[in-house]
Design an enzyme around this catalytic site. Sequence first.
Site, PDB file in Angstrom:
ATOM      1  CE1 TYR A 113      -0.635  10.839  -3.213  1.00 57.42           C
ATOM      2  CE2 TYR A 113      -0.241   9.732  -5.297  1.00 57.42           C
ATOM      3  CZ  TYR A 113      -0.093   9.793  -3.932  1.00 57.42           C
ATOM      4  OH  TYR A 113       0.603   8.811  -3.285  1.00 57.42           O
ATOM      5  CD  GLU A 201       2.073  10.729  -0.791  1.00 60.13           C
ATOM      6  OE1 GLU A 201       1.483   9.651  -0.962  1.00 60.13           O
ATOM      7  OE2 GLU A 201       2.033  11.365   0.286  1.00 60.13           O
TER       8      GLU A 201
END
Length: 406
Positions: A113, A201
């Site tokens: 992530y 992101e």
Amino acid sequence: MKIHEYQARELLRNAGIPVPPGQVIETIDDAAGAYRRASDAAGTGLVVVKAQVHAGGRGKAGFVKLVKSADEATEAARFMLTHRMISPQTGAEGLEVKKLLVAAGVEIAKEFYLAITTDRATRRNVLIASREGGVEIEKIAHERPDAILKEPLHPLMGLQEHQARRVAFDLGFAGKQVGQAVRVMLSLARLFLAKDCSLAEINPLVLTPPTREQPDGQVLAIDAKFNFDDNATFRHDDISAMFDPTEENPAEMRARRFGLSYIALDGAIGCLVNGAGLAMSTMDIVKLHGQEPANFLDVGGGASEEAVTEAFSIILSDRRVKGVLVNIFGGIMRCDVIAQGIINAATNFKNPDGSIGFKVPLVVRLEGTNVEAGRTLLKGARARIPTMHAATDLTDAAKKVCAAVA
Ligand code: GDP
Ligand code: MN
């Protein structure tokens, strides 16, 4: 402002972050051809079909499918284009899927992530990374916050290479992977600033398994999400051009055309207010007296009579609305303009059954500029708006509207 994954991939690609190639389709018939092109690019026959909607959780909802033939791609496209997608991020009614991304699939050795956002607590932009990437990041953040790495960006110099290297090592990258991961982080941080993002992101950022040509594997972005600061989109024509009105709440779009801010909520009380602060206190006091707001509609400072009329029409077209609370503190906004808007809306509003006029209880609290003129207008129209009640102050207004729908 939000964008689709395929648009986010384009931004990453232009910033030099490696992303597998893909194509957007809108019909089931286009799936087979798109499969062949993606499959040629992948070289493995592995292709991924992904719903393009402004919500995440697609993988778990069955709207990210790995396919190995043109027929499988067609089946996946048929499913996604004919079913609404329901995920924890969509609400129970789900979202209609109008576009699909058909992209080269990759083999995954590990998922990470990576994101840049603003940390309100430290008032800095921050890089967030985790070796527990993929679909469970919210759960990880909640249950094991220590598995999340955070690196603040310098206010002037941004993310610096030594920081990115430290994060790359902490994520477990080794050999040639380190340089690749560092480049991704630095590019993402630059992109975040350059495009006035509130969130940039990549989830997951993946490491592919070793091959003969790339014995250390390859670091790639296979999903991305961007949010942009609405107050800055005026200076990014490329980002503004990515706006997809069909993904927005139709009532919110209608409000935007009249310069109104409308937010749909879940309760039963429609709230027409001026100013965000008054909106917050109006919602609080509605809750205090036992009801929930169905929405709030902020007419702001300089709304015209026409815009106020439209505001009522928007609030009343929401079927959840069982009562309306008008709470206006006239400053730049004049109370007589609001009153005239109420009267226009009440005399012209067409109900779903074809009848004209307000059916739901309407409680009005006016204060401030031209309040007497506003009250006089409303008094004169009382016979035409039988469901209208005047309130003396905010508490009285909240009590009256909550009692009327209870
Ligand atoms: P999201 O669920 O909406 O966040 O959609 P993602 O694009 O992140 O996909 C969800 C998951 O599907 C990823 O975390 C991967 O595990 C898997 N996935 C997506 N694309 C690929 C791919 O090209 N290859 C493989 N092996 N898995 C993929
Ligand atoms: Mn994802």
